[in-house]
Motif scaffolding. Structure first.
Motif, PDB file in Angstrom:
ATOM      1  N   MET A 142      50.435  62.815  62.943  1.00 32.68           N
ATOM      2  CA  MET A 142      51.138  61.564  63.213  1.00 32.68           C
ATOM      3  C   MET A 142      50.194  60.511  63.789  1.00 32.68           C
ATOM      4  SD  MET A 142      52.491  59.714  66.032  1.00 32.68           S
ATOM      5  CE  MET A 142      52.947  60.858  67.342  1.00 32.68           C
ATOM      6  N   VAL A 143      49.370  60.921  64.743  1.00 28.03           N
ATOM      7  CA  VAL A 143      48.476  59.968  65.407  1.00 28.03           C
ATOM      8  C   VAL A 143      47.339  59.525  64.488  1.00 28.03           C
ATOM      9  CG1 VAL A 143      46.845  59.672  67.319  1.00 28.03           C
ATOM     10  CG2 VAL A 143      49.030  60.835  67.705  1.00 28.03           C
ATOM     11  N   LYS A 144      46.724  60.474  63.789  1.00 29.16           N
ATOM     12  CA  LYS A 144      45.525  60.152  63.002  1.00 29.16           C
ATOM     13  C   LYS A 144      45.826  59.581  61.619  1.00 29.16           C
ATOM     14  CE  LYS A 144      42.116  63.270  65.060  1.00 29.16           C
ATOM     15  NZ  LYS A 144      41.120  64.318  64.770  1.00 29.16           N
ATOM     16  N   ASP A 145      46.918  60.034  61.005  1.00 31.02           N
ATOM     17  CA  ASP A 145      47.135  59.703  59.592  1.00 31.02           C
ATOM     18  C   ASP A 145      48.350  58.827  59.318  1.00 31.02           C
ATOM     19  OD1 ASP A 145      44.963  61.352  59.116  1.00 31.02           O
ATOM     20  OD2 ASP A 145      46.206  63.117  58.708  1.00 31.02           O
ATOM     21  N   ILE A 146      49.237  58.664  60.297  1.00 33.71           N
ATOM     22  CA  ILE A 146      50.468  57.912  60.051  1.00 33.71           C
ATOM     23  C   ILE A 146      50.540  56.633  60.880  1.00 33.71           C
ATOM     24  CG2 ILE A 146      52.994  57.972  60.193  1.00 33.71           C
ATOM     25  CD1 ILE A 146      52.849  60.976  59.700  1.00 33.71           C
ATOM     26  N   HIS A 147      50.327  56.744  62.174  1.00 38.00           N
ATOM     27  CA  HIS A 147      50.584  55.596  63.053  1.00 38.00           C
ATOM     28  C   HIS A 147      49.636  54.434  62.754  1.00 38.00           C
ATOM     29  CE1 HIS A 147      51.324  53.131  66.561  1.00 38.00           C
ATOM     30  NE2 HIS A 147      52.412  53.851  66.753  1.00 38.00           N
ATOM     31  N   PRO A 148      50.176  53.215  62.547  1.00 35.82           N
ATOM     32  CA  PRO A 148      49.316  52.082  62.177  1.00 35.82           C
ATOM     33  C   PRO A 148      48.514  51.516  63.334  1.00 35.82           C
ATOM     34  CG  PRO A 148      51.572  51.345  62.426  1.00 35.82           C
ATOM     35  CD  PRO A 148      51.599  52.845  62.568  1.00 35.82           C
ATOM     36  N   GLY A 149      48.915  51.841  64.567  1.00 32.49           N
ATOM     37  CA  GLY A 149      48.263  51.201  65.712  1.00 32.49           C
ATOM     38  C   GLY A 149      47.388  52.108  66.538  1.00 32.49           C
ATOM     39  N   SER A 150      47.108  53.315  66.056  1.00 31.59           N
ATOM     40  CA  SER A 150      46.324  54.256  66.861  1.00 31.59           C
ATOM     41  C   SER A 150      44.969  53.683  67.247  1.00 31.59           C
ATOM     42  CB  SER A 150      46.135  55.577  66.107  1.00 31.59           C
ATOM     43  OG  SER A 150      47.356  56.244  65.921  1.00 31.59           O
ATOM     44  N   TYR A 151      44.372  52.900  66.316  1.00 31.39           N
ATOM     45  CA  TYR A 151      43.021  52.377  66.566  1.00 31.39           C
ATOM     46  C   TYR A 151      43.029  50.866  66.777  1.00 31.39           C
ATOM     47  CZ  TYR A 151      42.098  57.018  64.746  1.00 31.39           C
ATOM     48  OH  TYR A 151      42.109  58.379  64.552  1.00 31.39           O
ATOM     49  N   ARG A 152      44.191  50.308  67.063  1.00 32.33           N
ATOM     50  CA  ARG A 152      44.273  48.869  67.338  1.00 32.33           C
ATOM     51  C   ARG A 152      43.606  48.556  68.675  1.00 32.33           C
ATOM     52  NH1 ARG A 152      48.323  44.656  66.011  1.00 32.33           N
ATOM     53  NH2 ARG A 152      49.853  46.180  65.272  1.00 32.33           N
ATOM     54  N   TYR A 153      43.900  49.360  69.684  1.00 30.94           N
ATOM     55  CA  TYR A 153      43.339  49.137  71.021  1.00 30.94           C
ATOM     56  C   TYR A 153      42.464  50.294  71.479  1.00 30.94           C
ATOM     57  CZ  TYR A 153      47.132  45.722  70.994  1.00 30.94           C
ATOM     58  OH  TYR A 153      47.981  44.689  70.656  1.00 30.94           O
ATOM     59  N   ASN A 154      42.269  51.291  70.624  1.00 32.23           N
ATOM     60  CA  ASN A 154      41.500  52.481  70.991  1.00 32.23           C
ATOM     61  C   ASN A 154      40.414  52.754  69.969  1.00 32.23           C
ATOM     62  OD1 ASN A 154      43.057  53.936  73.329  1.00 32.23           O
ATOM     63  ND2 ASN A 154      44.644  53.328  71.865  1.00 32.23           N
ATOM     64  N   SER A 155      39.294  53.271  70.458  1.00 30.78           N
ATOM     65  CA  SER A 155      38.264  53.764  69.542  1.00 30.78           C
ATOM     66  C   SER A 155      38.670  55.152  69.057  1.00 30.78           C
ATOM     67  CB  SER A 155      36.922  53.846  70.259  1.00 30.78           C
ATOM     68  OG  SER A 155      36.969  54.841  71.280  1.00 30.78           O
ATOM     69  N   GLU A 156      37.999  55.623  68.021  1.00 25.30           N
ATOM     70  CA  GLU A 156      38.259  56.973  67.529  1.00 25.30           C
ATOM     71  C   GLU A 156      37.971  58.002  68.618  1.00 25.30           C
ATOM     72  OE1 GLU A 156      37.032  59.863  63.731  1.00 25.30           O
ATOM     73  OE2 GLU A 156      36.210  57.841  63.906  1.00 25.30           O
ATOM     74  N   GLU A 157      36.937  57.757  69.403  1.00 20.97           N
ATOM     75  CA  GLU A 157      36.588  58.680  70.490  1.00 20.97           C
ATOM     76  C   GLU A 157      37.699  58.747  71.532  1.00 20.97           C
ATOM     77  OE1 GLU A 157      33.088  59.367  73.878  1.00 20.97           O
ATOM     78  OE2 GLU A 157      33.030  57.619  72.554  1.00 20.97           O
ATOM     79  N   GLN A 158      38.287  57.601  71.873  1.00 22.99           N
ATOM     80  CA  GLN A 158      39.365  57.585  72.863  1.00 22.99           C
ATOM     81  C   GLN A 158      40.594  58.341  72.367  1.00 22.99           C
ATOM     82  OE1 GLN A 158      39.312  53.261  73.200  1.00 22.99           O
ATOM     83  NE2 GLN A 158      38.814  53.416  75.384  1.00 22.99           N
ATOM     84  N   ILE A 159      40.927  58.157  71.092  1.00 22.92           N
ATOM     85  CA  ILE A 159      42.070  58.877  70.528  1.00 22.92           C
ATOM     86  C   ILE A 159      41.801  60.375  70.504  1.00 22.92           C
ATOM     87  CG2 ILE A 159      43.339  59.294  68.386  1.00 22.92           C
ATOM     88  CD1 ILE A 159      44.345  56.876  69.915  1.00 22.92           C
ATOM     89  N   ASN A 160      40.596  60.766  70.106  1.00 27.84           N
ATOM     90  CA  ASN A 160      40.256  62.194  70.071  1.00 27.84           C
ATOM     91  C   ASN A 160      40.295  62.806  71.463  1.00 27.84           C
ATOM     92  OD1 ASN A 160      39.923  62.344  67.296  1.00 27.84           O
ATOM     93  ND2 ASN A 160      37.747  61.842  67.370  1.00 27.84           N
ATOM     94  N   THR A 161      39.875  62.038  72.468  1.00 29.57           N
ATOM     95  CA  THR A 161      39.923  62.536  73.846  1.00 29.57           C
ATOM     96  C   THR A 161      41.363  62.765  74.290  1.00 29.57           C
ATOM     97  OG1 THR A 161      37.856  61.425  74.436  1.00 29.57           O
ATOM     98  CG2 THR A 161      39.334  61.999  76.241  1.00 29.57           C
TER      99      THR A 161
END
Length: 598
Positions: A142-161
């Protein structure tokens, strides 16, 4: 002979299992008084049926029926109905009730009409790591492949953390409350107001944990920076008067509580004042408070007794008092009794009054036309009447108050703007974006849908290959509504805003400013000028924990560079402790002063 005996015994066991029964006595209280109404029960397993009612017998204020069920491994789902004729029943507005059968046991089911069934949470098993990690794989998709805003305010590293932190927590067994809390921290990290572990749409277990326990503060309050200021008292303590400052709850400083809760609150981007607003308790029965939900999860209570260290504004010394926690319903009932003007339903958040021959005030603090505890107000007739009065009495100034509005349905916003501008919607440069074209098959089974293949399972973007990870949908945001032919109010308009304004309420303030309709007075809104992930929200129910997560699937993205903020007012106001004590309406008084000095 032994073989025959074995067969006979086996036959006896099978017969016992076949004919084992449960007798369940259903009790129902709180039925509305009526001399010509019948009370019935419907359900999922025979002798119950969803198509026909079994009547209950009245004795005093109690309705009862005893039914025999053949043993079933499935829970019995049931609801009560009221009817004059059984082909036109009035259903409860609650979720389906359930009861679990046990072989050859008599069971009593105690119920209150149209009140949610509460589960004894002390009897719940913990979720195992295997169960949680299976749920985790769906959350990760859901976070990586569906949500349109996961990387709007976050880097990939922040989401992975953030995902790694959740996965680490799921490597140990958790209670349902602990799992709810862990998931909430992950969804809040996305910084999307429309993505959260749901406050509504949960099953009975989660609802019982987060909504129906006697673990709610017996007062309402607002934050003044990091100070917790009491507004209404639902406790039995006479010392907890309006303006009392709560310094500590069970010896924990309230500033520490605010800081600990902050990472669990969903909001758009860097609109932190909106997060703080959501950590207040307004006590409305028709709105959920994040503080009500997260405080008992972060600070589990050993008993209903709360120790409060308080400071009263007219006293120099602090004092310690003890109060009892309440359920949401108990608190609301106390507030209704003690404060006659306290809002009982969403309709109470709308009002129109002519203050004098120069000024009128229109209060529009909800667009909640659909959904849970929806509005019943005929808003079109209400607005038509208000603007007719403005015209007939030639009122030259209108103050519109949306300070407690946190969104809802577009048609209500459009109806309001039809009296303010010939162009109902503004068209600042924006586009829709998704992260997928074909919805992931692994997640489909856990999405609540009302059709076999909903449109959002297969999309038709303008670009066949992703651009910077996104598929583009320009037409979703550029369609223009028909020309507005309503008579436009010709006077001066003032809009009162606040940090509460998210979702559609954010768009109200933004459109008001974009089209230069009038003067905005108040505080920066929630939402975000970079646009928000609203419109289509899916309800994802995880297979093992059964926890529901609200998930945005399409985001609006501003094409012009924007600050990471909400809409800033033309005139920014601040509140002091003295303003709260004296009931000073700072924004309204500011608007009236401007009107007076023009």
């Amino acid at each position: 002979m032994k073989n025959i005996l074995f067969v006979l015994l086996l036959s006896a066991v099978s017969s016992t299992q076949l004919f084992s029964q449960n007798k369940v006595t259903f009790h129902l209280m709180g039925v509305p008084d009526s001399v010509d109404i019948n009370v019935g029960i419907r359900g999922s397993i025979s002798p119950l049926s969803w198509a026909k009612s079994i009547p209950l017998i009245k004795s005093g204020g109690l309705y009862t029926v005893t039914l025999a069920f053949s043993h079933s491994s499935k829970p019995v789902e049931f609801m009560f109905v009221l009817f004059k004729t059984d082909d036109a029943p009035i259903w409860e507005t609650t979720q389906n009730r359930t009861i679990v059968l046990s072989p050859n046991e008599s069971i009593a089911s105690e119920n209150i009409w149209d009140k949610e069934q509460v589960i004894d949470i002390s009897s719940l098993d913990r979720l195992t790591p295997d169960q949680l990690l299976e749920d985790y794989t769906i959350i990760e998709t859901m976070v990586k492949d569906i949500h349109p805003g996961s990387y709007r305010y976050n880097s990939e590293e922040q989401i992975n953390t953030a995902l790694s932190e959740l996965k680490s927590k799921f490597n140990t067994s958790l209670s349902y409350g602990e799992a709810y809390l862990a998931m909430s921290k992950l969804t809040a990290a996305i910084k999307c107001d429309h993505t959260k572990v749901g406050f509504t749409n949960q099953n009975k277990i989660i609802n019982s944990i987060i909504h129906y326990q006697q673990d709610k503060l017996p007062f309402t309050f607002r934050w003044l920076n990091k100070r917790m200021i009491v507004l209404h008292n639902a406790s039995e303590s006479k010392e907890l008067i309006k303006g009392s400052e709560i310094l500590k709850i069970n010896r924990t400083p309230v500033a520490e509580i605010q800081q600990k809760m902050f990472p669990y609150i969903a909001a758009d981007g860097a609109t932190d004042e909106n997060r703080i607003y959501k950590m207040q308790v307004n006590g409305y029965d028709f709105r959920y408070s994040a503080f009500d939900i997260f405080y008992p999860l972060l600070y589990p209570l050993a008993s209903r007794d709360l120790e409060l260290e308080i400071r009263q504004y007219e006293k120099e010394k602090n004092s310690t008092i003890h109060v009892k926690t309440l359920t949401r319903e108990e608190r609301s009932e106390k507030l209704y009794q003690r404060y006659p003007d306290f809002p009982k339903i969403r309709d109470n958040l709308w009002n129109f009054e002519i203050l004098n021959d120069q000024v009128a005030k229109l209060t529009v603090n909800s667009f909640g036309l659909f959904g849970w505890k929806r509005m019943t107000l005929d808003y079109k007739a209400f607005l038509a009447n208000a603007f007719n009065q403005l015209k007939q009495k030639n009122i030259p100034n209108l103050i519109i108050d949306v300070r407690k509005n946190n969104g809802g349905n577009d048609e209500m916003k459009d109806e309001l703007f039809s009296y303010l501008t010939p162009n109902i919607r503004h068209d600042f440069k924006r586009e829709g974006r998704t992260r997928y074209v074909n919805f992931p098959e692994s997640v489909k089974p856990y999405i609540k849908t009302w059709e076999e293949n909903p449109w959002y399972f297969k999309l038709n973007p303008e670009n066949s290959t992703p651009i910077n990870g996104y598929y583009i949908f320009k037409n979703n945001f550029t369609a223009q509504p028909p020309k507005n032919d309503m008579p436009i109010y010709q006077g001066d308009v003032y809009l009162l805003s606040s940090a509460a304004n998210t979702s559609l309420a954010f768009y109200v303030v933004n459109q008001f400013k974009q089209q230069n309709i009038g003067t905005i007075i108040g505080q920066e809104t929630g939402g975000n000028l970079n646009d928000i992930n609203g419109g289509t929200i899916l309800f994802l129910t995880l297979p093992n924990s059964q926890i529901e997560i609200d998930v945005a699937i399409m985001g609006g993205f501003s094409l012009a560079a924007q600050p990471n903020s909400g809409v800033k007012p033309d005139i920014e106001t601040t509140h002091t402790f003295e303003d709260i004590i004296s009931d000073k309406d700072v924004e309204l008084e500011t608007a009236l002063l401007i009107i007076k000095t023009q």
